[in-house]
Design a protein around this motif. Structure first.
Motif, PDB file in Angstrom:
ATOM      1  N   LEU A   4     -11.382   7.850  29.567  1.00  0.00           N
ATOM      2  CA  LEU A   4     -11.730   9.051  30.328  1.00  0.00           C
ATOM      3  C   LEU A   4     -13.023   9.681  29.815  1.00  0.00           C
ATOM      4  O   LEU A   4     -13.835  10.190  30.596  1.00  0.00           O
ATOM      5  CB  LEU A   4     -10.592  10.068  30.226  1.00  0.00           C
ATOM      6  N   GLU A   5     -13.218   9.651  28.513  1.00  0.00           N
ATOM      7  CA  GLU A   5     -14.371  10.328  27.909  1.00  0.00           C
ATOM      8  C   GLU A   5     -15.667   9.537  28.091  1.00  0.00           C
ATOM      9  O   GLU A   5     -16.756  10.125  28.154  1.00  0.00           O
ATOM     10  CB  GLU A   5     -14.109  10.555  26.421  1.00  0.00           C
ATOM     11  N   GLU A   6     -15.561   8.204  28.192  1.00  0.00           N
ATOM     12  CA  GLU A   6     -16.771   7.374  28.266  1.00  0.00           C
ATOM     13  C   GLU A   6     -17.692   7.748  29.431  1.00  0.00           C
ATOM     14  O   GLU A   6     -18.887   7.985  29.216  1.00  0.00           O
ATOM     15  CB  GLU A   6     -16.366   5.899  28.347  1.00  0.00           C
TER      16      GLU A   6
ATOM     17  N   HIS B  73     -22.618   9.746  31.716  1.00  0.00           N
ATOM     18  CA  HIS B  73     -23.250  10.233  32.950  1.00  0.00           C
ATOM     19  C   HIS B  73     -23.500  11.738  32.966  1.00  0.00           C
ATOM     20  O   HIS B  73     -24.441  12.195  33.614  1.00  0.00           O
ATOM     21  CB  HIS B  73     -22.390   9.849  34.154  1.00  0.00           C
ATOM     22  N   LEU B  74     -22.647  12.501  32.269  1.00  0.00           N
ATOM     23  CA  LEU B  74     -22.823  13.958  32.272  1.00  0.00           C
ATOM     24  C   LEU B  74     -23.419  14.480  30.969  1.00  0.00           C
ATOM     25  O   LEU B  74     -23.708  15.670  30.857  1.00  0.00           O
ATOM     26  CB  LEU B  74     -21.478  14.650  32.540  1.00  0.00           C
ATOM     27  N   GLY B  75     -23.576  13.608  29.959  1.00  0.00           N
ATOM     28  CA  GLY B  75     -24.210  14.004  28.710  1.00  0.00           C
ATOM     29  C   GLY B  75     -23.389  14.951  27.851  1.00  0.00           C
ATOM     30  O   GLY B  75     -23.951  15.691  27.037  1.00  0.00           O
ATOM     31  N   LEU B  76     -22.056  14.950  28.014  1.00  0.00           N
ATOM     32  CA  LEU B  76     -21.203  15.841  27.223  1.00  0.00           C
ATOM     33  C   LEU B  76     -21.064  15.308  25.804  1.00  0.00           C
ATOM     34  O   LEU B  76     -21.095  14.099  25.569  1.00  0.00           O
ATOM     35  CB  LEU B  76     -19.820  15.959  27.854  1.00  0.00           C
ATOM     36  N   ASN B  77     -20.911  16.235  24.841  1.00  0.00           N
ATOM     37  CA  ASN B  77     -20.648  15.794  23.469  1.00  0.00           C
ATOM     38  C   ASN B  77     -19.175  15.469  23.311  1.00  0.00           C
ATOM     39  O   ASN B  77     -18.389  15.629  24.254  1.00  0.00           O
ATOM     40  CB  ASN B  77     -21.113  16.838  22.451  1.00  0.00           C
TER      41      ASN B  77
ATOM     42  N   LEU C 179     -12.497  10.899  39.464  1.00  0.00           N
ATOM     43  CA  LEU C 179     -12.926  12.279  39.709  1.00  0.00           C
ATOM     44  C   LEU C 179     -13.756  12.856  38.567  1.00  0.00           C
ATOM     45  O   LEU C 179     -14.293  13.968  38.688  1.00  0.00           O
ATOM     46  CB  LEU C 179     -11.700  13.173  39.924  1.00  0.00           C
ATOM     47  N   SER C 180     -13.873  12.128  37.467  1.00  0.00           N
ATOM     48  CA  SER C 180     -14.437  12.707  36.248  1.00  0.00           C
ATOM     49  C   SER C 180     -15.865  13.203  36.405  1.00  0.00           C
ATOM     50  O   SER C 180     -16.246  14.203  35.810  1.00  0.00           O
ATOM     51  CB  SER C 180     -14.352  11.688  35.104  1.00  0.00           C
ATOM     52  N   CYS C 181     -16.687  12.523  37.167  1.00  0.00           N
ATOM     53  CA  CYS C 181     -18.102  12.897  37.285  1.00  0.00           C
ATOM     54  C   CYS C 181     -18.404  13.660  38.567  1.00  0.00           C
ATOM     55  O   CYS C 181     -19.527  13.614  39.084  1.00  0.00           O
ATOM     56  CB  CYS C 181     -18.974  11.639  37.187  1.00  0.00           C
TER      57      CYS C 181
END
Length: 577
Positions: free
Chosen positions: A14-16, A21-25, A70-72
């Protein structure tokens, strides 16, 4: 099952995309992943996020895939057969969840499926494809109520339903889809259409016609006016080897049975880790059931309820840990190898996926002749080859198919070969384990009709395992409902579908989508909440009480016995008098 990486935790998968794509830490990605799991209805997300895909059920894995999709924050979600392998209750939950999320998040959904009931319940607009081309499109209500292409009309006629009276035969579409390498000129459906005229076969595409829906049928106007309607093509008749034999009858009433199960049970030992403790899964518990000659017993229930294990016990592919199985009065529970070989000639199986159950390195003719020669059912190779050709014709194929390999046949043709392979042993009982669940509706109708015809001509008995209640209604004479390894209801077909008694049976029935729902926007949300409990830690008392709307305190204390509540009717519920 295959889209999730088995060596990565659910949280990592889920985190990958969130980090890529969203640049989250790392901290932001973990927080967002937990939000997504909660959004798709996975309880205890904090603990589940560290688990691997194999620790999730099929429905839970599909929820994880929705969360990843739905993640992105997409504008469009493409769902390609997302519920094909799921049973009706989990299917209803997943589809309702997807529909709700798409409306709340304003996401468009393209849903690819061959389940027309699902399309009727959830789609706003429908596109019908055949031979690589779009043949019809329009609002779901218009397409389902008044189809304007003969292929669409044929598909709808092929679908078994729970609405109205049961049809004696399904009006399937005879023939097979065209080879994409050699599409016919004109309308690709013309070779299978009973109303095709000369202009349907002319080169070039039909001009789209607006007759309530967009249609690429030359005869759309005639279909719209009612001048023509769908009529199934006449199927090639079966070889008349068993002509004149009686049709299937009800269960035995004189105390005799072809096959009988008595208090049958099967447990599996599961070890946790290399040095962990061993735990026991009771896959099948205290099953008592009889199958009469010329009878079809349908077994339904959610994934993991023990249906396939029951079939494997009948075939002696699994050794029972309790109870016994008798065939024509002989106890076959502990037969030795030599006696077991003779028994298996009389009891055969048709598996869900014929591509994996047929040897890809053997030609069809060899697949059919080998068992006949091994069991001495043919005196020589020439006789076995002649019998194989006859069997191919009997199941609706041609003798020349004997020279082909399984990969050279369509899915429906492979399933027909699997049926011919079972018939080659001249059995009395065939176990059909999800034998039509992977087929599209038109091929499914052909195979269901074929099984019914073969039963009449050979006086066969079937144990038909499935999760599609409409298909089971079409072929079964008696219905058995299983839940977490136990039988919860047994009834004659008509009585069961008229009024299921067990709360679980009622909720299964309510979860089945109907074609009549198309375009109405009105349907009842799935009543079965949650997923079946783990067989490693089943609840006390009635296993269904954790999901039952009628559960009471007594249900947690006592395992309800299967008891008679009427002629041919047995129910395992403390709340039913």
């Amino acid at each position: 099952m295959t889209a999730l990486n088995p060596v990565m935790t659910v949280g990592q998968q889920l985190e990958e995309p969130l980090r890529q794509h969203l640049g989250l830490n790392a901290r932001q990605a973990r927080e967002r992943a937990l939000e997504l799991l909660a959004l798709v209805g996975i309880p205890d997300a904090q603990a589940r996020i560290e688990q691997y895909p194999h620790q999730f059920s099929g429905g839970m894995r599909q929820r994880v895939m929705i969360a990843i999709g739905l993640s992105c924050n997409p504008k469009l979600l493409i769902a390609d057969e997302p519920t094909t392998a799921l049973d009706v209750t989990i299917q209803a939950q997943i589809l309702t969840l997807m529909q709700d999320l798409c409306r709340r998040l304003k996401v468009a959904l393209v849903f690819i499926t061959h389940n027309l009931g699902v399309v009727a319940r959830y789609a706003d607009r429908v596109l019908v494809m055949y031979g690589g081309r779009m043949l019809e499109q329009g609002p779901a209500g218009a397409v389902f109520r008044q189809p304007r292409h003969l292929y669409t009309a044929g598909l709808l006629a092929s679908v078994p339903t729970l609405d109205g009276e049961r049809r004696e035969r399904l009006e399937g579409i005879e023939g097979t889809p065209p080879n994409p390498l050699h599409l016919p000129p004109g309308c690709a459906f013309a070779p299978r259409c009973v109303h095709a005229v000369e202009r349907c076969r002319q080169p070039g595409e039909a001009a789209p016609t607006d007759v309530g829906t967009w249609s690429a049928c030359c005869r759309a106007a005639d279909l719209a006016s009612g001048a023509i309607g769908w009529v199934a093509a006449t199927a090639r008749p079966l070889t008349p080897a068993g002509a004149g034999r009686p049709a299937p009858g009800p269960a035995d009433t004189d105390g005799t049975a072809l096959l009988r199960l008595e208090s049958l049970g099967k447990s599996f030992a599961v070890k946790r880790g290399l040095f962990g403790s061993t735990r026991t899964i009771r896959a099948v518990q205290d099953i008592s059931l009889s199958i009469a000659a010329n009878e079809t017993v349908g077994v339904v229930g959610e994934s993991g309820c023990g249906k396939s294990t029951l079939g494997r016990l009948l075939l002696r592919l699994e050794e029972p840990t309790g109870g016994r199985v008798t065939f024509r009065g002989q106890d076959i529970t502990h037969l030795g190898d030599r006696a077991l070989r003779g028994f298996r000639r009389h009891v055969q199986v048709i598996f869900q996926d014929p591509y994996s159950s047929l040897n890809p390195r053997q030609r069809i003719g060899s697949i059919l002749t080998e068992p006949m020669l091994v069991h001495g059912l043919a005196p020589d190779a020439a006789s076995a080859k002649a019998e194989a050709a006859r069997l191919l014709q009997e199941v609706g194929l041609w003798p020349e198919h004997a020279d082909r390999y399984p990969h050279q046949l369509s899915g429906g043709q492979r399933q027909r070969v699997a049926i011919a392979r079972a018939l080659a042993m001249r059995p009395e009982l065939i176990v059909c384990d999800e034998a039509v669940s992977a087929l599209d509706v038109s091929v499914q109708a052909q195979v269901v009709n074929l099984l019914a015809d073969l039963q009449r001509s050979h006086r066969l008995s079937y144990l038909f395992i499935g999760h599609d209640l409409a298909v089971v209604r079409q072929i079964a004479t008696r219905v058995v409902v299983m839940y977490l390894g136990r039988i919860v209801e047994i009834a004659e077909r008509d009585a069961f579908y008229r009024e299921p008694l067990h709360p679980y049976s009622r909720l299964l029935m309510a979860a089945v989508p109907s074609l009549a729902e198309a375009g109405t926007g009105r349907f009842t949300a799935p009543a079965v909440q949650g997923e079946p409990p783990s067989p490693l830690a089943p609840p006390s008392g009635c296993a269904f009480r954790t999901r039952c709307p009628r559960a009471a305190a007594e249900c947690a204390q006592t395992v309800p016995p299967l008891r008679a509540v009427g002629p041919g009717r047995q129910v395992a519920c403390l709340r039913i008098e």
